[in-house]
Write a protein that holds these residues in place. Structure first.
Motif, PDB file in Angstrom:
ATOM      1  N   UNK A 143     -20.487  -8.722  32.070  1.00 38.62           N
ATOM      2  CA  UNK A 143     -19.183  -9.020  31.487  1.00 38.62           C
ATOM      3  C   UNK A 143     -19.114 -10.500  31.131  1.00 38.62           C
ATOM      4  N   UNK A 144     -18.198 -10.846  30.224  1.00 45.59           N
ATOM      5  CA  UNK A 144     -17.883 -12.250  29.988  1.00 45.59           C
ATOM      6  C   UNK A 144     -16.413 -12.447  30.336  1.00 45.59           C
ATOM      7  N   UNK A 145     -15.942 -13.668  30.252  1.00 40.22           N
ATOM      8  CA  UNK A 145     -14.589 -13.953  30.743  1.00 40.22           C
ATOM      9  C   UNK A 145     -13.706 -14.565  29.667  1.00 40.22           C
ATOM     10  N   UNK A 155      -8.643 -12.629  32.386  1.00 37.88           N
ATOM     11  CA  UNK A 155      -9.663 -11.989  31.541  1.00 37.88           C
ATOM     12  C   UNK A 155     -10.885 -11.567  32.338  1.00 37.88           C
ATOM     13  N   UNK A 156     -11.354 -12.414  33.269  1.00 39.53           N
ATOM     14  CA  UNK A 156     -12.558 -12.057  34.027  1.00 39.53           C
ATOM     15  C   UNK A 156     -12.314 -10.845  34.910  1.00 39.53           C
ATOM     16  N   UNK A 157     -11.128 -10.775  35.510  1.00 41.41           N
ATOM     17  CA  UNK A 157     -10.820  -9.640  36.402  1.00 41.41           C
ATOM     18  C   UNK A 157     -10.602  -8.350  35.611  1.00 41.41           C
ATOM     19  N   UNK A 158      -9.970  -8.456  34.455  1.00 40.49           N
ATOM     20  CA  UNK A 158      -9.776  -7.278  33.602  1.00 40.49           C
ATOM     21  C   UNK A 158     -11.127  -6.710  33.177  1.00 40.49           C
ATOM     22  N   UNK A 159     -12.057  -7.589  32.796  1.00 40.58           N
ATOM     23  CA  UNK A 159     -13.378  -7.137  32.356  1.00 40.58           C
ATOM     24  C   UNK A 159     -14.119  -6.410  33.473  1.00 40.58           C
ATOM     25  N   UNK A 174     -19.203 -12.571  34.854  1.00 40.90           N
ATOM     26  CA  UNK A 174     -18.857 -13.952  34.539  1.00 40.90           C
ATOM     27  C   UNK A 174     -17.467 -14.206  35.099  1.00 40.90           C
ATOM     28  N   UNK A 175     -17.371 -15.091  36.102  1.00 39.56           N
ATOM     29  CA  UNK A 175     -16.126 -15.287  36.846  1.00 39.56           C
ATOM     30  C   UNK A 175     -15.701 -16.744  36.737  1.00 39.56           C
ATOM     31  N   UNK A 176     -14.398 -16.977  36.528  1.00 36.78           N
ATOM     32  CA  UNK A 176     -13.901 -18.326  36.273  1.00 36.78           C
ATOM     33  C   UNK A 176     -14.152 -19.277  37.439  1.00 36.78           C
ATOM     34  N   UNK A 177     -13.662 -18.911  38.622  1.00 39.36           N
ATOM     35  CA  UNK A 177     -13.707 -19.840  39.744  1.00 39.36           C
ATOM     36  C   UNK A 177     -13.743 -19.060  41.047  1.00 39.36           C
ATOM     37  N   UNK A 178     -13.741 -19.785  42.163  1.00 34.89           N
ATOM     38  CA  UNK A 178     -13.890 -19.136  43.461  1.00 34.89           C
ATOM     39  C   UNK A 178     -12.670 -18.277  43.796  1.00 34.89           C
ATOM     40  N   UNK A 179     -11.487 -18.646  43.299  1.00 31.71           N
ATOM     41  CA  UNK A 179     -10.297 -17.830  43.547  1.00 31.71           C
ATOM     42  C   UNK A 179     -10.448 -16.446  42.905  1.00 31.71           C
ATOM     43  N   UNK A 200     -23.370  -4.710  52.452  1.00 27.55           N
ATOM     44  CA  UNK A 200     -24.675  -4.101  52.717  1.00 27.55           C
ATOM     45  C   UNK A 200     -25.300  -3.535  51.444  1.00 27.55           C
ATOM     46  N   UNK A 201     -24.460  -3.037  50.535  1.00 27.10           N
ATOM     47  CA  UNK A 201     -24.963  -2.429  49.303  1.00 27.10           C
ATOM     48  C   UNK A 201     -24.168  -2.949  48.100  1.00 27.10           C
ATOM     49  N   UNK A 202     -24.390  -4.215  47.732  1.00 23.77           N
ATOM     50  CA  UNK A 202     -23.603  -4.821  46.648  1.00 23.77           C
ATOM     51  C   UNK A 202     -23.958  -4.264  45.274  1.00 23.77           C
ATOM     52  N   UNK A 203     -22.939  -4.051  44.449  1.00 22.98           N
ATOM     53  CA  UNK A 203     -23.161  -3.609  43.065  1.00 22.98           C
ATOM     54  C   UNK A 203     -22.592  -4.613  42.069  1.00 22.98           C
ATOM     55  N   UNK A 204     -22.010  -5.709  42.576  1.00 17.89           N
ATOM     56  CA  UNK A 204     -21.514  -6.788  41.727  1.00 17.89           C
ATOM     57  C   UNK A 204     -22.324  -8.055  41.983  1.00 17.89           C
ATOM     58  N   UNK A 205     -22.623  -8.792  40.914  1.00 15.49           N
ATOM     59  CA  UNK A 205     -23.403 -10.026  41.012  1.00 15.49           C
ATOM     60  C   UNK A 205     -22.658 -11.104  40.236  1.00 15.49           C
ATOM     61  N   UNK A 206     -22.385 -12.243  40.879  1.00 14.82           N
ATOM     62  CA  UNK A 206     -21.641 -13.321  40.229  1.00 14.82           C
ATOM     63  C   UNK A 206     -22.571 -14.177  39.373  1.00 14.82           C
TER      64      UNK A 206
END
Length: 226
Positions: A143-145, A155-159, A174-179, A200-206
């Protein structure tokens, strides 16, 4: 012995020799130790300083070669990514080959029904996700943000939401910031059935990266440390 068959292996494309790779590694160590890098995050500065780096000038943090080599040895040899359902999907390991994926979100979109070039909408993100999900040679989705039709603050959370609703494949976000990262990881925990299962089984990568030349930005480092 069977001879009437073909054996297919992953293609290998290589430009640099072992010596050239070693020379590049040595040059990188010298740059970090003598030239230094800009570090725009106080927590990272504190950690580097306590580990032995020279942090007297945040714009020229000098990291000893020994510290870099020690850090490389502590890195895991393999990182496993999973599907949304918790099944092994991609093993990230040096020398294990390439893993191709696709981006499901762009600032502009070529409408397949009208031929019109227009701004990308939330519905388009879902449509493109379903296409990539159906393509067997694409193993992950990114995704992009930034979308002209979605408020920048969300936008990043919607994507991410649109993506995990329409695919089970691993998602590079693609995430804006740590929040925003905190909120997105909460979503991952909900989908996985709990924080423990998600970790233990992550499917999201920052998606997080340095800035050329030799700048470790505040947002990227805060996300990495979190």
């Amino acid at each position: 012995m069977q001879t009437d068959h073909n054996q297919f292996t992953l293609p290998c494309f290589r430009i640099l020799s072992d010596k050239q790779i070693a020379d590049l590694h040595s040059a990188a160590l010298q740059i970090m130790a003598k030239t230094g890098v800009t570090v725009q995050c106080q927590e990272a500065l504190d950690l580097l300083g306590s580990a032995g780096a020279d942090v007297s000038n945040p714009d020229r943090v000098k990291i000893p070669s020994l510290l870099v080599e020690r850090a490389l040895k502590t890195a895991p040899e393999t990182i496993m990514l999973y599907t949304r359902e918790g099944k092994p999907a991609i093993a990230l390991k040096a020398g294990s080959g390439s893993h191709f994926g696709g981006m499901n979100s762009l600032a502009e979109y070529l409408d397949p029904y009208t031929g019109e070039r227009r701004a990308c909408t939330v519905e388009d993100i879902g449509s493109m996700t379903r296409i990539i999900d159906a393509l067997p040679n694409f193993e992950w989705i990114m995704t992009i943000a930034s979308y002209p039709t979605v408020p920048g603050a969300i936008a990043d959370k919607v994507a991410v939401l649109q993506t995990i609703r329409n695919t089970t494949k691993p998602v590079l976000c693609s995430i804006f910031d740590v929040a925003s990262l905190r909120e997105i990881l909460k979503i991952g925990a909900i989908v996985s059935g709990g924080e423990k299962d998600f970790l233990e089984k992550p499917f999201l990568l920052s998606f997080s990266e340095a800035v050329t030349p030799l700048i470790l930005g505040k947002d990227a480092l805060e996300k990495d440390l979190f």
